[in-house]
Design an enzyme around this catalytic site. Structure first.
Site, short mmCIF file in Angstrom:
data_model
loop_
_atom_site.label_atom_id
_atom_site.label_comp_id
_atom_site.label_asym_id
_atom_site.label_seq_id
_atom_site.Cartn_x
_atom_site.Cartn_y
_atom_site.Cartn_z
N LYS A 186 0.82 -1.21 0.00
CA LYS A 186 0.00 0.00 0.00
C LYS A 186 0.87 1.28 0.00
O LYS A 186 2.09 1.20 0.18
CB LYS A 186 -0.94 -0.01 1.21
CG LYS A 186 -1.96 -1.16 1.17
CD LYS A 186 -2.81 -1.17 -0.11
CE LYS A 186 -4.14 -1.87 0.04
NZ LYS A 186 -4.08 -3.34 0.00
C1 LIG Z 1 -5.45 -4.05 0.71
C2 LIG Z 1 -6.92 -3.85 0.76
C3 LIG Z 1 -7.70 -4.24 1.85
C4 LIG Z 1 -7.18 -5.09 2.98
O1 LIG Z 1 -6.02 -4.74 3.54
P1 LIG Z 1 -5.04 -5.80 4.25
O2 LIG Z 1 -4.24 -4.87 5.10
O3 LIG Z 1 -4.22 -6.45 3.20
O4 LIG Z 1 -5.86 -6.72 5.06
C5 LIG Z 1 -9.05 -3.94 1.85
N1 LIG Z 1 -9.62 -3.32 0.83
C6 LIG Z 1 -8.92 -2.93 -0.26
C7 LIG Z 1 -9.62 -2.21 -1.37
C8 LIG Z 1 -7.57 -3.20 -0.33
O5 LIG Z 1 -6.88 -2.86 -1.43
#
Ligand SMILES: *Cc1c(COP(=O)(O)O)cnc(C)c1O
Length: 405
Positions: A186
């Protein structure tokens, strides 16, 4: 695109602060921790950076969604409207609180089509959950109007759009609550982590307790805390928070590089008349983690993707239509309601319903869409080379189609 591209002394410094005291837990141990509170500091930084009244850190973005849904009182019997194009975590979280995920079509914003939301509203609908996919935003004015008219909760999944804005407000701070993910890929990362943001005191207090076994956190003796309700353990560790603290201080740098690279790459692809781009409800607020573009037909798009692959330059280009994680077409486990534990019959029937539901409007968008991840470490030459190669591939395929017409 991801914060891990810029990793260095700052992250090490904050992690070492924690290693010095050895207090890896975010709560308690007030004496031995010697004033080091990385999770608390990061929560304060999230509030000031994004303009949220409250932020609760948790162990992942998925945990953030689960916590937010619980804190908003969503559960048994409730329907949550969400887009057909998202990450699997969005529906996992809804199922985890016993509620019913209702997928509806996306439009050329690659996010919820407000008209599709309207049509999907039933007496059971409790929440609308826009997902700000690939760095950019849903049409929040339209969705807020719908939620007001029908008295629905608005929960923003802003996991992929950290730092994006809509009409001056940070994504994730507009609805009743919003979530971020700080997983490894992210915009900013804690390795694993997430946050629930809300301007509502009740949502914050519930999130704080829910993510730590229901503790009320009102006293200084953890063992004497009361438990006003049942919670879970979705705590973040001090080590993870330490990394996030270093990363959040770099966010403005990440965003400005993304914008610059995004603008340059877009200008190159825009030289091809057949290429069009994702509609952005507030173009100034795009966080620019991806450049999402369309070709006129699914067939041409597939041909371009195949040629990018053949030339070894597909990396960083995502054709979500064939992807197992992000688009309903390939969510067989969802469409067959394959879970390890039994679902309630109502939830199961509603989930299986997605196997026969018509998503042709979403298919017509997603079948023609490619998202190019914007690198943070690209040099000007690398960017130019990447753009030129992509343009050459697209031109080559388009030329073949022009001849065959
Ligand atoms: C990455 C993501 C999540 C979940 O995040 P994690 O930290 O990997 O559990 C939820 N929604 C979206 C749209 C994402 O891209």
């Amino acid at each position: 695109m991801p914060g891990y591209e810029f990793f260095g002394a700052e992250e090490r410094k904050h992690v070492n602060d924690v290693m010095e005291t050895g207090i890896l837990m975010r709560y308690g141990f007030d004496g031995p921790r010697k004033g080091i509170w990385k999770a608390k500091e990061l929560e304060a930084a999230i509030c000031s950076t994004f303009g949220a009244k409250h932020a609760q850190l948790v162990s992942s973005g998925t945990a953030a969604l689960t916590t937010a849904l619980s804190a908003l009182g969503i559960g048994y019997g409730d329907e949550v409207i969400m887009p057909s194009f998202t990450f699997v975590a969005s529906f996992e979280a809804v199922l985890s609180v016993g509620a019913i995920p209702v997928m509806v079509d996306v439009d050329d914003t690659l996010t919820l089509n407000p008209e599709a939301v309207r049509i999907a509203i039933t007496s059971k609908t409790k929440c609308v959950m826009p997902v700000h996919m690939c760095g950019s935003m849903a049409d929040m004015d339209a969705l807020q109007t719908i939620c007001k008219e029908h008295n629905l909760i608005l929960l923003e999944d802003a996991c992929q759009s950290i730092g994006g804005t809509y009409k001056g407000k940070k994504l994730g701070t507009i609805g009743d609550a919003g979530t971020f993910s700080f997983d490894f890929v992210k915009t900013i990362t804690c390795a694993e982590g997430g946050a629930v943001m809300s301007n509502r005191d009740d949502v914050y207090i519930s999130s704080d307790g829910y993510s730590d076994h229901g503790h009320d956190h009102l006293g200084v003796d953890r063992g004497a805390d009361l438990h006003p309700f049942i919670g879970y353990n979705f705590r973040i560790s001090e080590l993870h928070a330490a990394i996030g603290l270093a990363q959040i201080q770099k966010l403005d740098t990440f965003l400005s590089i993304q914008k610059k690279n995004h603008t340059a790459l877009k200008a190159m692809l825009a030289s091809i008349p057949e290429v069009s781009f994702r509609r952005i409800p507030d173009p100034a607020g795009d966080s620019c983690t991806f450049l999402s573009w369309f070709l006129p037909t699914e067939e041409m798009t597939r041909a371009v993707v195949a040629e990018l692959k053949a030339q070894g330059i597909l990396a960083g280009n995502f054709y979500w239509f064939d992807n197992n994680w992000h688009y309903i077409r390939k969510w067989d486990h969802l469409k067959n309601a394959i879970t390890l534990n039994a679902l309630s019959p109502e939830v199961k029937a509603a989930v299986i319903h997605h196997a026969t539901k018509d998503f042709s409007a979403s298919d017509a968008i997603m079948g023609r869409c490619v998202s190019t991840a914007i690198g943070l470490t690209w040099t000007e030459e690398q960017l130019k080379e990447k753009g030129e190669k992509m343009v050459a591939v697209i031109e080559k395929i388009l030329a073949e189609y022009r001849v065959s017409v």
